[in-house]
Motif scaffolding. Structure first.
Motif, PDB file in Angstrom:
ATOM      1  N   ASP A  60      30.566  -5.863  24.312  1.00 41.90           N
ATOM      2  CA  ASP A  60      31.106  -5.184  23.130  1.00 41.90           C
ATOM      3  C   ASP A  60      32.633  -5.168  23.149  1.00 41.90           C
ATOM      4  O   ASP A  60      33.277  -5.266  22.097  1.00 41.90           O
ATOM      5  CB  ASP A  60      30.561  -3.754  23.056  1.00 41.90           C
ATOM      6  N   TYR A 259      33.071  -0.310  14.863  1.00 47.25           N
ATOM      7  CA  TYR A 259      31.997  -1.092  15.483  1.00 47.25           C
ATOM      8  C   TYR A 259      30.943  -0.186  16.113  1.00 47.25           C
ATOM      9  O   TYR A 259      29.739  -0.322  15.844  1.00 47.25           O
ATOM     10  CB  TYR A 259      32.601  -2.036  16.528  1.00 47.25           C
ATOM     11  N   THR A 263      27.273   0.202  14.203  1.00 42.60           N
ATOM     12  CA  THR A 263      26.133  -0.450  14.863  1.00 42.60           C
ATOM     13  C   THR A 263      25.141   0.566  15.435  1.00 42.60           C
ATOM     14  O   THR A 263      23.927   0.383  15.332  1.00 42.60           O
ATOM     15  CB  THR A 263      26.611  -1.392  15.983  1.00 42.60           C
ATOM     16  N   THR A 271      24.247  -1.657  19.733  1.00 39.79           N
ATOM     17  CA  THR A 271      25.336  -2.587  19.478  1.00 39.79           C
ATOM     18  C   THR A 271      24.836  -3.990  19.826  1.00 39.79           C
ATOM     19  O   THR A 271      23.718  -4.154  20.337  1.00 39.79           O
ATOM     20  CB  THR A 271      26.553  -2.243  20.355  1.00 39.79           C
TER      21      THR A 271
END
Length: 345
Positions: A60, A259, A263, A271
């Motif tokens: 990530d 993000y 997610t 994620t």
């Protein structure tokens, strides 16, 4: 019937004068067991291993770095990932917004991620500084040797691997000693054996890192490309390295907020890194996170950095392997595809 398999089943209201349960607001005014209640369907579900979580975070982190650099190579997969889950949920207004955002970003983005650019010799940066990949190896090693399942033989094996990596990186003996001591600090490695074992591992390390000769190059009309992050030549601490990255990312912090929030809330607690590692974030009450809860959870990453990574490392000893961000949002990270285990022997 609950729609989520982890959601709490319907239970009769607690006994009282009226038999009616307290509202959410009333439960904040007095001490109740509701905040600590765990969904019965979650009991016995295996938690995600710390190393698996660390790898997911590394994936990530690379994705967020690419987003901060406006790389279509990473923007398109992330937006496609979000759009797919919004289509499955039939949230067409979210799909439209994501498509518009993707078109806007594509107008000024480039294909190459430029996450890490090879250092030019003219920069004359001391070659004992670690690259991003090498620092991630150190972080993963620290997590592994401090795990309860890693005994003395396991620790020695991991430390030997780390020694080879440091030797290949050209790290001098003084810096290597500092790094190795920080890795072992807090582990179960016998304190009386460590100095002799460390000196044996680092016996052939140079007192000063060798300097690479600088080759004469013709003048370039443009300045050489800089890496996205160059740690200070005296920085050997993984904590300082991570803090420096977040300080220098700038707009990348905003991308990280977007993000992790989007997610986790829209993609069933996964994620892209967690999806690849087959792990998932879920609330202790068995429900999936909404946008507000996901936003508050990602805020826990800042608290983890503020505690010198101790908030992250507590997954090594904390019940249910909850890190500081899990404490903030009352969540747990579970391992998918594994059978439940009984609570008794």
């Amino acid at each position: 019937m609950p729609t989520n398999k982890y959601e709490l089943p319907a239970t009769p209201p607690p006994q009282g004068e009226t038999g009616a349960p307290l509202t959410r607001q009333e439960s904040r005014e007095i001490v109740t067991p509701y905040a600590f209640e765990v969904c019965p369907n979650l009991l016995g579900v295996p938690t995600a291993h710390p190393l698996r979580r660390a790898i997911a975070m590394g994936i990530d982190g690379i994705i967020i770095s690419g987003l901060a650099k406006a790389s279509l190579l990473l923007i398109l997969p992330v937006m496609t990932y979000l759009i797919w889950f919004r289509l499955q949920a039939k949230k067409f207004n979210h799909v439209i917004l994501l498509l518009l955002a993707t078109a806007f970003l594509a107008a000024s983005a480039t294909w190459m991620p430029e996450l890490i650019v090879e250092q030019d010799a003219d920069l004359n940066v001391a070659n004992k500084s670690l690259s991003a990949d090498q620092a991630m190896v150190l972080a993963a090693t620290a997590l592994k040797i401090q795990a309860q399942s890693c005994e003395l033989g396991c620790m020695k094996k991991e430390l030997e691997k780390t020694t080879k990596m440091l030797r290949k990186a050209g790290v001098d003996k003084v810096a290597a000693v500092e790094m190795m001591d920080s890795l072992v600090d807090g582990s179960d490695f016998p304190a009386e054996q460590w100095p002799l074992y460390r000196d044996a591992l680092l016996d052939d390390f140079p007192a000063v890192a060798p300097q690479k000769p600088v080759e004469a190059k013709p003048a370039q009309p443009e300045a050489p490309a800089l890496p996205w992050y160059i740690p200070d030549e005296n920085t050997h601490s993984v904590v300082a390295w991570v803090k420096g990255i977040f300080a220098d990312l700038g707009i990348g912090v905003g991308w990280a907020v977007f993000y992790f929030t989007a997610t986790i809330a829209w993609c069933h607690g996964q994620t892209i890194g967690k999806k690849l590692m087959r792990i998932k974030v879920i609330q202790l009450d068995g429900k999936e996170l909404n946008l507000l809860t996901a936003f508050s959870r990602q805020g826990g990453y800042g608290a983890g950095l503020a505690t010198g990574l101790l908030g992250f490392l507590q997954i090594l000893w904390d019940p249910n392997r909850q890190a500081i961000q899990d404490k903030v949002a009352s969540t747990v990270v579970i391992r998918l595809g594994r059978e439940k285990r009984p609570l008794t022997h």
